[in-house]
Design a protein around this motif. Structure first.
Motif, PDB file in Angstrom:
ATOM      1  N   ASN A  89      -8.093   1.722  -0.951  1.00  0.00           N
ATOM      2  CA  ASN A  89      -7.603   3.075  -0.687  1.00  0.00           C
ATOM      3  C   ASN A  89      -6.509   3.510  -1.647  1.00  0.00           C
ATOM      4  OD1 ASN A  89      -6.565   0.908   0.925  1.00  0.00           O
ATOM      5  ND2 ASN A  89      -5.283   2.331   2.045  1.00  0.00           N
ATOM      6  N   ARG A  90      -6.174   2.665  -2.620  1.00  0.00           N
ATOM      7  CA  ARG A  90      -5.151   3.030  -3.597  1.00  0.00           C
ATOM      8  C   ARG A  90      -5.700   2.999  -5.016  1.00  0.00           C
ATOM      9  NH1 ARG A  90      -0.439  -0.657  -2.821  1.00  0.00           N
ATOM     10  NH2 ARG A  90      -1.297  -1.846  -4.563  1.00  0.00           N
ATOM     11  N   GLY A  91      -6.993   3.217  -5.153  1.00  0.00           N
ATOM     12  CA  GLY A  91      -7.546   3.415  -6.477  1.00  0.00           C
ATOM     13  C   GLY A  91      -8.428   2.309  -7.024  1.00  0.00           C
ATOM     14  N   LEU A  92      -8.558   1.170  -6.321  1.00  0.00           N
ATOM     15  CA  LEU A  92      -9.465   0.132  -6.794  1.00  0.00           C
ATOM     16  C   LEU A  92     -10.897   0.655  -6.717  1.00  0.00           C
ATOM     17  CD1 LEU A  92      -9.584  -2.874  -7.740  1.00  0.00           C
ATOM     18  CD2 LEU A  92     -10.135  -3.447  -5.372  1.00  0.00           C
ATOM     19  N   GLU A  93     -11.608   0.593  -7.816  1.00  0.00           N
ATOM     20  CA  GLU A  93     -12.958   1.149  -7.870  1.00  0.00           C
ATOM     21  C   GLU A  93     -13.981   0.106  -7.432  1.00  0.00           C
ATOM     22  OE1 GLU A  93     -13.467   2.713 -11.816  1.00  0.00           O
ATOM     23  OE2 GLU A  93     -12.494   4.606 -11.277  1.00  0.00           O
ATOM     24  N   LEU A 115     -10.502   5.999   5.426  1.00  0.00           N
ATOM     25  CA  LEU A 115     -10.857   7.147   4.592  1.00  0.00           C
ATOM     26  C   LEU A 115     -11.459   6.743   3.254  1.00  0.00           C
ATOM     27  CD1 LEU A 115      -7.703   9.353   5.275  1.00  0.00           C
ATOM     28  CD2 LEU A 115     -10.030   9.834   6.065  1.00  0.00           C
ATOM     29  N   ALA A 116     -11.263   5.479   2.859  1.00  0.00           N
ATOM     30  CA  ALA A 116     -11.824   4.976   1.602  1.00  0.00           C
ATOM     31  C   ALA A 116     -13.165   4.282   1.796  1.00  0.00           C
ATOM     32  CB  ALA A 116     -10.839   4.019   0.929  1.00  0.00           C
ATOM     33  N   ALA A 139       1.998   9.476   4.678  1.00  0.00           N
ATOM     34  CA  ALA A 139       0.743   8.715   4.722  1.00  0.00           C
ATOM     35  C   ALA A 139       0.305   8.420   3.296  1.00  0.00           C
ATOM     36  CB  ALA A 139      -0.325   9.499   5.464  1.00  0.00           C
ATOM     37  N   ALA A 140       0.726   7.292   2.781  1.00  0.00           N
ATOM     38  CA  ALA A 140       0.474   6.937   1.386  1.00  0.00           C
ATOM     39  C   ALA A 140      -0.876   6.247   1.228  1.00  0.00           C
ATOM     40  CB  ALA A 140       1.600   6.042   0.874  1.00  0.00           C
ATOM     41  N   ASN A 141      -1.094   5.691   0.030  1.00  0.00           N
ATOM     42  CA  ASN A 141      -2.357   5.022  -0.291  1.00  0.00           C
ATOM     43  C   ASN A 141      -3.557   5.914   0.003  1.00  0.00           C
ATOM     44  OD1 ASN A 141      -1.079   2.707  -1.202  1.00  0.00           O
ATOM     45  ND2 ASN A 141      -1.113   1.722   0.805  1.00  0.00           N
ATOM     46  N   GLY A 142      -3.418   7.200  -0.306  1.00  0.00           N
ATOM     47  CA  GLY A 142      -4.528   8.129  -0.154  1.00  0.00           C
ATOM     48  C   GLY A 142      -4.514   8.946   1.115  1.00  0.00           C
ATOM     49  N   ARG A 146      -6.998  12.017   0.691  1.00  0.00           N
ATOM     50  CA  ARG A 146      -8.385  11.966   1.146  1.00  0.00           C
ATOM     51  C   ARG A 146      -8.621  12.758   2.427  1.00  0.00           C
ATOM     52  NH1 ARG A 146      -7.795   6.571  -0.768  1.00  0.00           N
ATOM     53  NH2 ARG A 146      -9.124   6.192  -2.593  1.00  0.00           N
ATOM     54  N   VAL A 147      -7.632  12.812   3.309  1.00  0.00           N
ATOM     55  CA  VAL A 147      -7.878  13.478   4.588  1.00  0.00           C
ATOM     56  C   VAL A 147      -8.150  14.964   4.394  1.00  0.00           C
ATOM     57  CG1 VAL A 147      -5.462  13.968   5.188  1.00  0.00           C
ATOM     58  CG2 VAL A 147      -7.150  13.573   7.005  1.00  0.00           C
TER      59      VAL A 147
END
Length: 258
Positions: A89-93, A115-116, A139-142, A146-147
């Protein structure tokens, strides 16, 4: 206490947040472990799809273990270590499909993890919320990103600004989750989804997910063009040839991700 990863013969990885005594909350060590688990899902060619859940019957994840984070001193240089212990949820593809089996509280960082994911099944007693503003943080890490992309704007802002939780029925009505099932059927239902996904061509699955996730930033014109490029490449793969043969021969295809 751990992050458990089990792989079955169908290429389905089951990732379990195993810290039920803390409602499967993440301290620094568990964030490191979940990062390693997602990297394994990303890099192991034997894995076609992943299911993420929490241990026990009370919580998917309550998010960050605030007792270990609030007030913790850290070097300012950590702020720029953006690739350290990277999260889903913090950008790892991770382009392999990920299915969430929500077995209880899905709050804060648990919600941003949700959400990821791509497909989401919840127990009847599951609870969802972005409660960070109640604790003086965001609400970090997306969470804030995303919400608003996945829910109608006023609904997303209600979750973000009130910090209040919602039940599974409300989450289903708003389109946050795909299905509600009795708790004793939760993992079975998630695995059924996983098997349906894993039966498809792995390269096509990953390409489809990447195209869909990147669609908002690409725009329609560039997105359509990227679809053409990707399909042109995929048509040359052995899996595409196998898919055509299997269709003609009226049998299930045997895909090998090549």
């Amino acid at each position: 206490m751990s992050i458990d990863l089990q792989l079955d013969q169908e290429g389905i990885a089951l990732v379990t947040i195993n810290r039920p005594e803390r409602r499967n909350a993440f301290d620094a060590e568990h964030y490191r472990l979940i990062s390693e688990a997602w990297q394994t899902v990303r890099d192991d060619p034997a894995i076609r799809v992943a299911v993420i859940t929490g241990a026990g019957d009370k919580a998917f994840s309550a998010g960050a273990d605030l007792k270990t984070y609030v007030g913790r001193e850290s070097s300012m240089s950590e702020h720029w270590l953006t690739q350290k212990d990277q999260l889903l949820n913090r950008g790892l593809e991770v382009w392999k499909p990920i299915i969430a089996a929500v077995n209880g509280y899905c709050i804060g960082g648990g919600m941003t993890l949700l959400l990821a994911t791509d497909i989401r099944v919840a127990s009847e007693h599951a609870t969802f919320g972005l409660s960070e503003v109640k604790r003086g943080i965001v609400a970090a890490n997306g969470g804030t990103q995303r919400v608003v992309a996945q829910l109608p704007y006023p609904i997303a802002m209600e979750l973000l600004l009130t910090g209040d939780a919602i039940d599974a029925e409300t989450a289903l009505r708003w389109g946050l989750i795909n299905k509600i099932v009795p708790h004793d059927r939760l993992l079975d239902e998630a695995m059924q989804y996983a098997r349906r996904v894993a039966a498809n061509a792995p390269l096509a699955l990953q390409a489809t997910k990447e195209l869909a996730v990147k669609a908002p930033e690409l725009g329609l014109s560039a997105g359509l063009r990227m679809e053409q490029y990707v399909n042109r490449m995929l048509r040359m793969t052995e899996d595409a040839k196998e898919g055509a043969r299997a269709f003609q021969e009226k049998r299930a295809p045997v895909f090998k991700a090549n």
